[in-house]
Enzyme design. Structure first.
Site, PDB file in Angstrom:
ATOM      1  N   CYS A 123       0.716  -1.124   0.082  1.00  0.00           N
ATOM      2  CA  CYS A 123      -0.165  -0.241   0.053  1.00  0.00           C
ATOM      3  C   CYS A 123       0.984   1.296   0.298  1.00  0.00           C
ATOM      4  CB  CYS A 123      -1.168   0.095   0.998  1.00  0.00           C
ATOM      5  SG  CYS A 123      -2.196   0.875   1.171  1.00  0.00           S
ATOM      6  N   CYS A 125      -0.159   4.452   1.788  1.00  0.00           N
ATOM      7  CA  CYS A 125      -0.422   5.124   2.882  1.00  0.00           C
ATOM      8  C   CYS A 125       0.746   5.075   3.662  1.00  0.00           C
ATOM      9  CB  CYS A 125      -1.025   4.819   3.629  1.00  0.00           C
ATOM     10  SG  CYS A 125      -1.599   3.383   4.456  1.00  0.00           S
ATOM     11  N   CYS A 133      -3.828   5.802   0.390  1.00  0.00           N
ATOM     12  CA  CYS A 133      -3.201   4.905   0.011  1.00  0.00           C
ATOM     13  C   CYS A 133      -2.662   4.537  -1.158  1.00  0.00           C
ATOM     14  CB  CYS A 133      -4.804   3.746   0.333  1.00  0.00           C
ATOM     15  SG  CYS A 133      -4.696   3.596   1.811  1.00  0.00           S
ATOM     16  N   LYS A 199     -11.546  -4.775   3.088  1.00  0.00           N
ATOM     17  CA  LYS A 199     -11.492  -4.046   4.075  1.00  0.00           C
ATOM     18  C   LYS A 199     -11.798  -3.700   4.321  1.00  0.00           C
ATOM     19  CE  LYS A 199      -7.127  -1.781   4.834  1.00  0.00           C
ATOM     20  NZ  LYS A 199      -5.283  -1.325   4.401  1.00  0.00           N
ATOM     21  N   ARG A 209      -2.000   3.033  12.762  1.00  0.00           N
ATOM     22  CA  ARG A 209      -1.536   4.464  12.127  1.00  0.00           C
ATOM     23  C   ARG A 209      -0.880   5.213  13.047  1.00  0.00           C
ATOM     24  NH1 ARG A 209      -7.363   5.775  10.173  1.00  0.00           N
ATOM     25  NH2 ARG A 209      -7.335   4.307   8.226  1.00  0.00           N
ATOM     26  N   LYS A 252     -10.344  -8.323   7.125  1.00  0.00           N
ATOM     27  CA  LYS A 252      -9.881  -7.088   7.931  1.00  0.00           C
ATOM     28  C   LYS A 252     -10.507  -6.227   8.095  1.00  0.00           C
ATOM     29  CE  LYS A 252      -6.197  -4.107   8.519  1.00  0.00           C
ATOM     30  NZ  LYS A 252      -5.772  -3.120   7.156  1.00  0.00           N
TER      31      LYS A 252
HETATM   32  C1  PBG Z   1      -2.438  -0.039   5.124  1.00  0.00           C
HETATM   33  C2  PBG Z   1      -2.793  -0.802   5.990  1.00  0.00           C
HETATM   34  C3  PBG Z   1      -3.506  -0.422   7.319  1.00  0.00           C
HETATM   35  C4  PBG Z   1      -3.436  -1.777   8.288  1.00  0.00           C
HETATM   36  C5  PBG Z   1      -2.984  -2.977   7.360  1.00  0.00           C
HETATM   37  N1  PBG Z   1      -2.726  -2.559   5.928  1.00  0.00           N
HETATM   38  C6  PBG Z   1      -4.473   0.597   7.979  1.00  0.00           C
HETATM   39  C7  PBG Z   1      -5.289   1.514   6.778  1.00  0.00           C
HETATM   40  O1  PBG Z   1      -5.163   0.928   6.324  1.00  0.00           O
HETATM   41  O2  PBG Z   1      -5.056   3.031   7.610  1.00  0.00           O
HETATM   42  C8  PBG Z   1      -4.276  -1.530   9.745  1.00  0.00           C
HETATM   43  C9  PBG Z   1      -3.515  -2.743  10.339  1.00  0.00           C
HETATM   44  C10 PBG Z   1      -4.003  -2.482  11.711  1.00  0.00           C
HETATM   45  O3  PBG Z   1      -4.484  -1.972  12.551  1.00  0.00           O
HETATM   46  O4  PBG Z   1      -3.064  -3.526  12.839  1.00  0.00           O
HETATM   47  N2  PBG Z   1      -3.035   0.624   4.224  1.00  0.00           N
HETATM   48 ZN    ZN Z   2      -3.261   2.278   2.550  1.00  0.00          ZN
END
Ligand code: PBG
Ligand code: ZN
Length: 328
Positions: A123, A125, A133, A199, A209, A252
């Site tokens: 990703c 981000c 992202c 997701k 984050r 997720k």
């Molecule tokens: C990246 C990503 C995130 C998580 C995993 N990959 C954060 C988001 O989407 O903001 C979250 C994982 C976690 O909270 O343990 N996109």
């Molecule tokens: Zn992301």
């Protein structure tokens, strides 16, 4: 059906011997994936305040830790890069070069800890200045087509570094298809895609984050991540990713979405992963610190419930304490 007094369900629970013989199999460490935050540099292990017991590691400090988790049989790791803020730009190009600590980590871990499966979260981000992202379009949210291009390049870079699999988590439409094409046309047809297929836009990512400095500025993630109640869309996202060539699907977060795990499992024969996310981990720590529950008991119940819902693979920060949790 015969009821009480012929049928007494408590006979099945009365003694530890009988409870023991009926015990459902716990998750196996082989099916667990431990998420790991990698920072640039050497000799650092920085505690993550919002995630007790978890750290940001440099590649050299994480190796001994990985040796330990490999020894207890944990099957895999999911790598997240936490690059220097100074290298971040709007296009996320930082992900492709030496400023991305995950690239170096992959090749070293592959060499030093051969028994562990390495997945790289894919990703942008953590690499874009605005925490998006993908590459932000006019409205501040990721532009689908432009984001696909950089995502598939980054996926290829992770494959070249030696990852067993890449795990696209940007929720861009068509990302699995584009990444598969770019891997295949460059000689990486054996590199797996573990897609974060379903997701959700979740409040349970907060601690992550903080750990990854990847909070979005401007647009939030609701233009691409699923709305909490969107069960049909979630199942459809996974079916689509299967048709685009994903090897492993994912739901997720895990605990607030156990029904999604169960329904997705019915809709596919692909392996299904569930991500027991940062907020699910940290809130248990927070409660235990206040004496409102036993840490390891709550962790065990979380992991058993995720398996019971139908997950074949569990991605969890509890992985490194697997033996404490299951008293092996
Ligand atoms: C990246 C990503 C995130 C998580 C995993 N990959 C954060 C988001 O989407 O903001 C979250 C994982 C976690 O909270 O343990 N996109
Ligand atoms: Zn992301």
């Amino acid at each position: 059906m015969q009821g009480y007094p012929i049928r007494r369900m408590r006979r099945l629970r009365k003694s530890p011997e009988i409870r023991g013989i009926l015990a459902a199999p716990p998750p196996s460490p082989a099916n667990m994936i431990w998420p790991v935050f990698i920072i640039p540099g050497k000799n650092k292990k920085i505690p993550i305040n919002s995630m007790p017991g978890q750290f940001r590691w440099t590649t050299d400090t994480v190796l001994p830790q990985l040796e330990k988790i490999a020894k207890i049989g944990i099957g895999g790791i999911m790598l997240f890069g936490v690059p220097e803020d100074s290298g971040k730009s709007d296009d996320g190009n930082l992900a492709l070069g030496s400023g991305n600590p995950v690239l170096k980590a992959i090749s070293l871990i592959r060499k030093e800890i051969p028994s562990i499966a390495i997945f790289a979260d894919l990703c942008l981000c953590g690499y874009t200045r605005n925490g998006q992202c993908g590459i932000a379009g006019a409205d501040g949210s990721p532009d689908n087509a432009r984001s696909l291009e950089i995502l598939s390049k980054t996926g290829l870079a992770y494959a070249e570094a030696g990852a067993h699999g890449v795990a696209p988590s940007a929720m861009m439409d068509g990302q699995v298809c584009e990444i598969r094409k770019s891997l295949d046309s460059n000689g990486f047809s054996d590199t797996l895609i573990m897609s974060y297929s379903a997701k959700f836009a979740s409040s349970f990512y907060g601690p992550f984050r903080d750990a990854a400095s990847s909070a979005p500025h401007g647009a939030d993630r609701s233009s691409h991540q699923l709305a909490c109640g969107a069960l049909d869309q979630a199942v459809m996202e996974s079916i689509l990713d299967e048709s685009e060539g994903a090897d492993i699907l994912m739901v997720k977060p895990a605990l607030p979405y156990l029904d999604v795990i169960a329904k997705t499992k019915e809709a596919t024969r692909l392996p299904l992963a569930a991500f027991n996310v940062s907020g699910e981990y940290s809130m248990i720590h927070a409660a235990a610190e206040r004496g409102w529950g036993n840490l390891l008991d709550m962790a065990r119940e979380s992991l058993i419930s995720i398996k019971r819902a139908g997950a074949d693979i569990i991605i969890s920060y509890w992985s490194d304490r697997f033996n404490d949790i299951f008293q092996k």
